[in-house]
Motif scaffolding. Structure first.
Motif, mmCIF file in Angstrom:
data_model
loop_
_atom_site.group_PDB
_atom_site.id
_atom_site.type_symbol
_atom_site.label_atom_id
_atom_site.label_comp_id
_atom_site.label_asym_id
_atom_site.label_seq_id
_atom_site.Cartn_x
_atom_site.Cartn_y
_atom_site.Cartn_z
ATOM 1 N N VAL A 30 0.860 -1.183 0.000
ATOM 2 C CA VAL A 30 0.000 0.000 0.000
ATOM 3 C C VAL A 30 0.897 1.234 0.000
ATOM 4 N N PHE A 52 0.946 -1.246 -5.153
ATOM 5 C CA PHE A 52 1.949 -1.719 -6.113
ATOM 6 C C PHE A 52 2.367 -3.106 -5.652
ATOM 7 N N GLU A 82 11.660 1.410 4.810
ATOM 8 C CA GLU A 82 10.265 1.691 5.177
ATOM 9 C C GLU A 82 9.805 0.535 6.051
ATOM 10 N N GLU A 84 7.208 -1.671 8.015
ATOM 11 C CA GLU A 84 5.776 -1.859 7.762
ATOM 12 C C GLU A 84 5.230 -3.084 8.512
ATOM 13 N N ASP A 113 9.770 -2.460 3.395
ATOM 14 C CA ASP A 113 9.567 -2.162 1.977
ATOM 15 C C ASP A 113 10.768 -1.334 1.531
ATOM 16 N N LYS A 134 10.874 -0.163 -6.585
ATOM 17 C CA LYS A 134 10.225 -0.905 -5.501
ATOM 18 C C LYS A 134 10.348 -2.418 -5.617
ATOM 19 N N GLY A 202 2.095 -0.227 4.484
ATOM 20 C CA GLY A 202 2.504 1.170 4.424
ATOM 21 C C GLY A 202 3.423 1.518 5.574
ATOM 22 N N THR A 203 4.139 2.635 5.411
ATOM 23 C CA THR A 203 5.161 3.003 6.400
ATOM 24 C C THR A 203 4.840 4.343 7.051
#
Ligand code: MN
Length: 231
Positions: A30, A52, A82, A84, A113, A134, A202-203
């Motif tokens: 996310v 992604f 990141e 998560e 991530d 990524k 997400g981070t």
């Protein structure tokens, strides 16, 4: 059936308290799911969640109590961490409603991530896909998966990352813009989720660069600590 050459091994992640491993099917991520991180990336306001992917074999599974090795990737001079919360899907489905989402979860883990930020920013500027920033090899370190029943109150847990013993990221999962159940609802409207899918949720704010030799230690309360050395 026979194959023209031996198929690649199935990537897998250890499970806390079990000999069996969690076989990875897909890795969904996310984008910008904590407000303070969205701001540090130059965005404000609530936007619909966006996603992604990383290849399944981008996982770097760190065994319980071990320090993993994270190879510094090619083509970048700005490798970002990141930290998560990762949701591991145990029961698939499409168009899953948020109210029904938690029963699809096998467990939770701490993940990173990793991001070639310079390449991601170039692609953003040019309106091109983020893959090179990524989805590179070894871009998805992850610690052991804790089964949901043993994970405690993950939705409110502290999430943090230290580099060489110094705080870089510190927040709580309660700060997620789209919570775990809402994320599964949105994601499963776009793809049919399968057992073995991982969702990097997400981070929080505080992302930054690491270099070879750095020690990354990150955690989500109740899920243990993920420890890796950049090599
Ligand atoms: Mn991320």
């Amino acid at each position: 059936m026979s194959h023209a050459f031996p198929p690649a091994p199935i990537p897998s992640v250890p499970i806390v308290g079990r000999a069996e491993r969690f076989p990875v099917h897909r890795i969904y991520c996310v984008g910008r799911n904590y407000e303070e991180h969205a701001k540090e990336m130059g965005f404000t306001g609530r936007e619909p969640p966006f996603f992604f992917m990383k290849p399944a074999d981008a996982v770097v599974a760190v065994e319980p109590g071990q320090t993993g090795e994270l190879p510094y990737p090619s083509l970048t001079a700005n490798l970002h961490h990141e930290i998560e919360l990762v949701v591991a899907i145990g029961q698939g489905g499409k168009n899953i409603k948020a109210a029904d989402a938690l029963r699809h979860i096998y467990g939770y883990a701490v993940g990173l991530d990793m991001t070639r930020r310079d390449l991601q920013n170039d692609m953003k500027k040019q309106g091109r896909p983020w893959c090179i920033g990524k989805g590179f090899d070894a871009s998805a370190p992850i610690g052991p998966i804790t089964p949901a029943a043993q994970a405690g109150d993950v939705a409110r847990a502290a999430i943090w990352l230290q580099v060489n013993g110094t705080d870089r990221q510190r927040s709580t999962v309660a700060q997620l813009i789209w919570n775990i159940a809402e994320t599964i609802e949105h994601l499963s409207a776009a793809w049919e989720l399968q057992p073995g899918d991982l969702i990097y949720t997400g981070t929080p704010e505080g992302v930054g660069a690491v270099v070879r030799g750095d020690l990354l230690e990150g955690g989500v309360d109740g899920l243990g600590t993920l420890r890796l050395r950049v090599v």
